[in-house]
Design an enzyme around this catalytic site. Structure first.
Site, PDB file in Angstrom:
ATOM      1  N   HIS A 105       2.036   1.893  -3.613  1.00 55.65           N
ATOM      2  CA  HIS A 105       0.768   2.787  -4.257  1.00 55.65           C
ATOM      3  C   HIS A 105       1.275   4.215  -3.854  1.00 55.65           C
ATOM      4  O   HIS A 105       0.903   5.223  -4.869  1.00 55.65           O
ATOM      5  CB  HIS A 105      -0.375   2.013  -3.906  1.00 55.65           C
ATOM      6  CG  HIS A 105      -0.749   1.018  -4.587  1.00 55.65           C
ATOM      7  ND1 HIS A 105      -0.283   0.715  -6.029  1.00 55.65           N
ATOM      8  CD2 HIS A 105      -1.479  -0.100  -4.206  1.00 55.65           C
ATOM      9  CE1 HIS A 105      -1.095  -0.655  -6.348  1.00 55.65           C
ATOM     10  NE2 HIS A 105      -1.445  -1.143  -5.088  1.00 55.65           N
ATOM     11  N   GLU A 164       0.976  -1.022   0.099  1.00 55.82           N
ATOM     12  CA  GLU A 164      -0.011  -0.137   0.014  1.00 55.82           C
ATOM     13  C   GLU A 164       0.856   1.266  -0.213  1.00 55.82           C
ATOM     14  O   GLU A 164       0.565   2.326  -0.558  1.00 55.82           O
ATOM     15  CB  GLU A 164      -0.794  -0.092   1.293  1.00 55.82           C
ATOM     16  CG  GLU A 164      -2.037  -1.180   1.037  1.00 55.82           C
ATOM     17  CD  GLU A 164      -2.767  -1.237  -0.099  1.00 55.82           C
ATOM     18  OE1 GLU A 164      -2.849  -0.127  -0.882  1.00 55.82           O
ATOM     19  OE2 GLU A 164      -3.347  -2.213  -0.516  1.00 55.82           O
TER      20      GLU A 164
HETATM   21 ZN    ZN Z   1      -2.256  -2.902  -4.943  1.00 49.13          ZN
END
Ligand code: ZN
Ligand code: ZN
Lengths: 177, 449
Positions: free
Chosen positions: A135, A132
Site C-alpha cells: 500500500h 502494508e
Molecule cells: Zn490492505
C-alpha cells in the site's frame, strides 16, 4: 542497492530470526535499502479505555511525526489496533505515502486458541508486512488468487494467500518507482 | 469479474473518523468513494451523481438515516443502501430492511462482514442490471417488426424461442422469404447463455463454394489467388457464440460434407493451412427450401440435416397469421409516419380490405415496403387504396377464385415480364431475395416470354 529506503521499526521484541528474514524479503522485493530503527511510540496515548484496544489513528499520527525524511517506515506493534468503525484491523498504511503500521497481535495462533507456532506466525507477519508496504508503495487491493495484495478480513484469509506479489502488482510496483 | 473502479460508494456518517476510515478502506479496494456528513448533504450528492451503494448511518443530525433511506427508495430503486447502526438502535435498522435497505451492519463493523455484504450488494445489482437488459432485449424483440403479432401462430414461435434459447441444441428455422428468420436467430442468441459472445451470420445463398469455404474456415496467406493476407474464418470468430447459417439449403454437396465434419468435431483448419483449430459455437440455421424433400431426393445429406435440425421452428407465412396483417400494417404505418413527420392517422377500411386480401408472397418484408411507399405518396390524413401500389397492377377481384399457388405464379411472372427478367430488380419488387426468386421460378416452371 535500490533507489529507496525502508525503515523497519519493530515496537516489540520479535527476535533476530524474524527481523533478519523480513529485512531480506523487503529489500529483495521492493529493491530498497532496509534500515532498522526502534520507534518512539507512545502506546499508552493510543489506548482506548472503552474499546480496550489501541487506536490506529493515534499511532499513525505518531508514526508520521517520527518517520525519517528519506524513506518509508513500517512500524510493527504487538497490540490489538482498531479504527472506530471497525472491530479491528491488521494494519494500516498511507496509500503511496511514507507510513505503514502493522499489528502482529492477531497474527499469533494463540489469539485463536491454537498452540504457539513460530513458523506460522512468521509467515503471517511477512504477508501482512508486505501487504502494508505494498500500500505504501501505491498498490491497492488485488483479486488475483494468492497475491499478497488480496484483502484479508480474517486470519483464514491471511493464511490462504501467499507472501508474493502477482505479476500485475509487481508491474505496479516497478512503474511506481 | 466486476471492476470496482466502476462502482461508486457514498458513505454517510456525521463522524469524521468513520468517513475517513471507510473511504480509505473502500479506496484500497479500488472503489470510487464520496462522503457526506448529513442526510441533506447526501441528498445533494445523490442528485448530482449516480451511486451504486450508499453506506448510511442511522443516527444523523437533522434528518436521520432511516428517513433518508425511505426517500432514496422513493426516487431510485436501484441504489443499494446498507445501514450502519449501533446495537442500541438495531430495531430501526431491521425496520429499514422493509423499507428497501439491502442489509445492515452493527458498529463497530466486522471487516469480514462488510466485505461480504458489499460483495453481495454488487453482485445483486449486477444481476438486476442483467435482468433488465434481458427483459429489454425480449421486449425489443416483441416489438420488432417481424414478430409483432397476436396470432396463435406467432405466439407459438415466441414460445419455441424461449424453449430452445437456453439449450445448446442446433435450431433450424424454416419459413418463406421475408418472414423474419434472421430475427428469430438473433432472438435465440440474445436469450441464450452465449449472449455475450458473438453472433456471426453466414449467408450461404449468394456465394460460390470457394468463397464460402474461405469465409467459414478462413485462409492462410497465399492460399489462393488474391489471398494476400491470412484471415480468420467466421467459425473461428464465432467462438463462445452462435453461427447463423442463412439459406443453408443452398450449399453444395461438397460444402455439406465439409460442414458435417466440422459440426461433428468442432475442429477445422484454414484454407491453405495445416494447423487444426477449435471453436466453440452453437449453430442456428435457416432455410426457405423444403429440406425434407431435398433429403428424400438426395440433394441434401440426411446426416447433416439431422445434425442441423435438432429443433425446428416454423415461421408462418404472413397470409397464415390470423389477424396479424392489420396489426402489422398499423404498426408500420405508425413507424413510417413518425419517422417521416407526416400526420397520417389510419388506413381506410377499403385500403385495409385490399391489404388483407393480398397474398403477400414477400411476407412481412413486402408488407413493410408497401406501407412505406404508401406513406411516401400520402400527403396526410389516411391511407386509401390510391396510396397502395401492389406490384404492377395486382387485381384482387380476378384472383379471388384462384389458388394461392396460381396467384403467386402469375404475380411473379408478371413482375418478371415487367422488369424484363432483371432478376435483381424483380426480386426487389417482390420483396424477396434472388435465391428465393430463382427457386420460385423453378418451382412454378415460369419461362421467359
Ligand atoms: Zn490492505
Ligand atoms: Zn496482485
Amino acid at each position: 542497492m535500490g533507489h529507496g529506503k525502508v525503515y523497519l521499526a519493530p515496537a516489540a521484541h520479535y527476535g533476530d530470526a524474524l527481523l533478519d528474514a523480513l529485512d531480506g524479503l523487503v529489500s529483495g522485493t521492493f529493491n530498497v535499502q532496509v534500515e532498522r530503527m526502534s520507534p518512539k511510540l507512545d502506546l499508552a496515548a493510543a489506548y482506548s479505555t472503552s474499546r480496550h484496544q489501541y487506536s490506529a489513528e493515534n499511532l499513525m499520527a505518531q508514526l508520521v511525526n517520527i518517520a525519517p525524511g528519506d524513506g518509508k517506515i513500517l512500524a510493527m506493534v504487538d497490540v490489538d489496533i482498531f479504527v472506530p468503525i471497525f472491530t479491528f484491523i491488521f494494519g494500516e498504511a498511507q496509500l503511496g505515502g511514507k507510513a505503514a503500521l502493522l499489528s502482529t497481535w492477531r497474527l499469533r495462533p494463540e489469539v485463536y486458541g491454537e498452540a504457539h507456532d513460530k513458523a506460522l506466525f512468521m509467515e503471517r507477519v511477512f504477508k501482512e508486512a508486505m501487504h502494508e508496504l505494498g500500500h505504501a508503495f501505491g498498490l491497492k487491493h488485488c483479486y488475483t488468487p494468492g497475491c499478497v495484495m488480496n484483502f484479508s478480513p480474517t486470519i483464514d484469509h491471511v493464511d490462504e494467500k501467499g507472501f508474493k506479489f502477482c505479476p500485475v502488482c509487481t508491474r505496479g510496483l516497478q512503474s511506481g518507482h | 469479474m466486476i471492476d470496482n473502479a466502476n462502482v461508486r460508494i457514498l458513505v454517510v456518517d456525521d463522524e469524521y473518523s468513520v468517513r475517513t476510515s471507510l473511504s480509505r478502506w473502500f479506496e484500497a479496494d479500488g472503489f470510487m468513494v464520496d462522503t457526506a456528513a448529513s442526510a441533506e448533504e447526501a441528498m445533494e450528492k445523490l442528485s448530482r451523481a449516480d451511486f451504486n451503494i450508499v453506506l448510511l448511518d442511522v443516527k444523523l443530525p437533522g434528518m436521520d438515516g432511516l428517513e433518508l433511506n425511505r426517500r432514496i427508495h422513493q426516487v431510485n430503486q436501484d441504489v443499494i443502501v446498507i445501514i450502519m447502526t449501533a446495537y442500541a438502535s438495531i430495531d430501526g435498522a431491521v425496520k429499514s430492511l422493509k423499507e428497501g435497505a439491502f442489509d445492515y451492519v452493527c458498529k463497530p463493523i466486522d471487516p469480514e462482514n462488510l466485505t461480504h455484504i458489499v460483495r453481495n450488494a454488487i453482485e445483486t445489482q449486477q444481476l438486476q442490471k442483467e435482468n433488465v437488459r434481458l427483459r429489454a432485449s425480449v421486449d425489443s424483440l416483441l416489438s420488432t417488426d417481424f414478430i409483432v403479432g397476436e396470432s396463435p401462430q406467432i405466439k407459438r414461435v415466441l414460445e419455441m424461442i424461449g424453449q430452445v434459447a437456453q439449450t445448446d441444441a442446433t435450431v433450424m428455422i424454416r419459413g418463406e422469404s421475408g418472414t423474419g428468420k434472421e430475427l428469430v436467430a438473433r432472438a435465440i442468441h440474445a436469450n441464450s447463455n452465449r449472449r455475450y459472445g458473438p453472433l456471426v451470420v453466414v449467408n450461404c445463398g449468394a456465394v460460390t463454394d470457394t468463397l464460402l469455404e474461405s469465409e467459414l474456415f478462413g485462409h492462410e496467406k497465399g492460399a489462393f489467388t488474391g489471398a494476400v493476407g491470412s484471415r480468420k474464418g467466421k467459425l473461428e470468430l464465432a467462438d463462445k457464440g452462435t453461427v447463423f447459417f442463412d439459406e443453408i439449403g443452398n450449399i453444395t454437396e461438397k460444402m455439406q460434407l465439409d460442414l458435417l465434419r466440422v459440426l461433428e468435431t468442432k475442429e477445422f483448419s484454414r484454407v491453405g493451412g495445416s494447423r487444426t483449430l477449435k471453436s466453440d459455437f452453437r449453430v442456428v440455421s435457416a432455410t426457405n427450401r423444403d429440406l425434407e424433400t431435398a433429403v428424400r431426393e438426395g440433394s441434401f445429406r440426411e446426416d447433416l440435416y439431422f445434425r442441423l435440425a435438432v429443433f425446428t421452428i416454423e415461421l408462418p407465412p404472413l397470409r397464415d397469421r390470423e389477424g396479424d396483417i392489420p396489426l402489422l400494417a398499423n404498426h408500420f404505418l405508425r413507424d413510417f409516419a413518425t419517422s417521416s413527420g407526416k400526420e397520417i392517422v389510419d388506413i381506410s377500411p377499403e385500403a385495409m380490405k385490399l391489404i388483407e386480401k393480398y397474398p403477400w408472397p414477400g411476407n412481412v418484408r413486402e408488407l413493410r415496403n408497401v406501407i412505406e411507399r404508401a406513406v411516401v405518396v400520402c400527403k396526410g390524413g389516411r391511407i386509401t387504396p390510391d396510396h397502395l401500389s401492389f406490384p404492377f397492377g395486382y387485381r384482387s377481384q380476378e384472383e379471388a377464385e384462384e389458388s394461392l399457388e396460381a396467384v403467386e405464379r402469375r404475380h411473379i411472372k408478371h413482375v418478371l415480364d415487367k422488369t424484363g427478367w432483371n432478376i435483381s430488380k424483380a426480386a426487389q419488387v417482390l420483396g424477396i431475395d434472388r435465391t428465393t426468386l430463382y427457386a420460385k421460378i423453378k418451382k412454378h416452371g415460369i419461362e421467359r416470354g
